[in-house]
Write a protein that holds these residues in place. Structure first.
Motif, mmCIF file in Angstrom:
data_model
loop_
_atom_site.group_PDB
_atom_site.id
_atom_site.type_symbol
_atom_site.label_atom_id
_atom_site.label_comp_id
_atom_site.label_asym_id
_atom_site.label_seq_id
_atom_site.Cartn_x
_atom_site.Cartn_y
_atom_site.Cartn_z
ATOM 1 N N THR A 124 0.772 -1.029 0.019
ATOM 2 C CA THR A 124 0.048 -0.002 0.219
ATOM 3 C C THR A 124 0.892 1.267 0.122
ATOM 4 O O THR A 124 0.466 2.424 -0.677
ATOM 5 C CB THR A 124 -1.223 0.026 1.296
ATOM 6 O OG1 THR A 124 -0.197 -0.049 2.387
ATOM 7 C CG2 THR A 124 -2.039 -0.974 1.273
ATOM 8 N N VAL A 125 2.075 1.073 0.696
ATOM 9 C CA VAL A 125 2.933 2.466 0.592
ATOM 10 C C VAL A 125 3.381 2.668 -0.860
ATOM 11 O O VAL A 125 3.502 3.617 -1.269
ATOM 12 C CB VAL A 125 4.153 2.183 1.785
ATOM 13 C CG1 VAL A 125 5.153 3.213 1.353
ATOM 14 C CG2 VAL A 125 3.587 2.188 3.014
ATOM 15 N N ASP A 126 3.913 1.457 -1.425
ATOM 16 C CA ASP A 126 4.305 1.355 -2.893
ATOM 17 C C ASP A 126 3.334 1.979 -3.804
ATOM 18 O O ASP A 126 3.448 2.869 -4.791
ATOM 19 C CB ASP A 126 4.914 0.009 -3.382
ATOM 20 C CG ASP A 126 6.046 -0.422 -2.611
ATOM 21 O OD1 ASP A 126 6.940 0.522 -2.017
ATOM 22 O OD2 ASP A 126 6.294 -1.723 -2.853
ATOM 23 N N GLN A 127 1.926 1.728 -3.443
ATOM 24 C CA GLN A 127 0.715 2.136 -4.117
ATOM 25 C C GLN A 127 0.382 3.577 -3.943
ATOM 26 O O GLN A 127 -0.661 4.165 -4.580
ATOM 27 C CB GLN A 127 -0.487 1.066 -4.270
ATOM 28 C CG GLN A 127 0.055 -0.297 -4.976
ATOM 29 C CD GLN A 127 -0.973 -1.405 -4.535
ATOM 30 O OE1 GLN A 127 -2.094 -1.104 -3.905
ATOM 31 N NE2 GLN A 127 -0.663 -2.553 -4.945
ATOM 32 N N ASN A 128 0.695 3.969 -2.663
ATOM 33 C CA ASN A 128 0.311 5.397 -2.223
ATOM 34 C C ASN A 128 -1.098 5.238 -1.999
ATOM 35 O O ASN A 128 -1.906 6.402 -2.004
ATOM 36 C CB ASN A 128 0.698 6.519 -3.146
ATOM 37 C CG ASN A 128 0.985 7.697 -2.282
ATOM 38 O OD1 ASN A 128 1.004 7.850 -1.146
ATOM 39 N ND2 ASN A 128 0.419 8.815 -2.756
#
Length: 170
Positions: A124-128
């Motif tokens: 989710t951090v990678d996908q913002n």
């Protein structure tokens, strides 16, 4: 016995044992806390004075009732979470109602494991997309990634329709 003492040190116990009597056994390299015949906690033995040692995961179930303790509770002050979970925690805690979302995330980690939730948080951090429903969706995909092939679904649906037709004739 929350905060049992040995040589002025304090060791934490799981929150479900708060207010209950527990036994403490001091071994050479560890402290073992028990309730009846069950071992409920173990800590590395430290020979310092007037220092408290906490295991934050023992207190997570109480956060469901007291989410504000996540901000100021002693067990959570210097808690070392995986980097992605730490980033999401900071994001949630900056907003209104973020305490509850962060507690829910920690409860998911307790139920599914820190590795699964940490991986979902990294994605989710990678996908913002740091919203909780996105994390829950990714956790579900990581826990049960098997998807039934379409042909099998169609065969099962056809068999289900045939069974319904027979039931209607009864």
């Amino acid at each position: 016995m929350p905060g049992s003492q040995t040589a002025s040190n304090r060791y934490s116990v799981p929150s479900r044992f708060a207010g209950q009597h527990v036994s403490l056994r001091a071994c050479a390299g560890r402290i073992v806390l028990g309730s009846g015949q069950d071992v409920i906690a173990q800590h590395k033995r430290r020979f310092t004075r007037h220092v408290s040692y906490f295991e934050p995961w023992y207190s997570v179930p109480r956060l469901d009732r007291e989410p504000g303790a996540l901000r100021d509770g002693a067990p959570f002050m210097d808690w070392q979470l995986p980097e992605a979970m730490h980033r999401i925690r900071e994001h949630y805690m900056a907003g209104t109602g973020g305490d509850r979302e962060c507690v829910y995330l920690l409860l998911l980690a307790r139920d599914h494991g820190i590795d699964v939730v940490g991986t979902a948080c990294e994605l989710t951090v990678d996908q913002n997309t740091l919203c909780l429903p996105a994390i829950i969706n990714l956790i579900n995909q990581l826990v049960e990634p098997v998807i039934m092939p379409l042909e099998l679904c169609l065969r099962l649906s056809a068999a289900n329709l045939a069974t319904q037709g027979r039931l209607q004739t009864l």
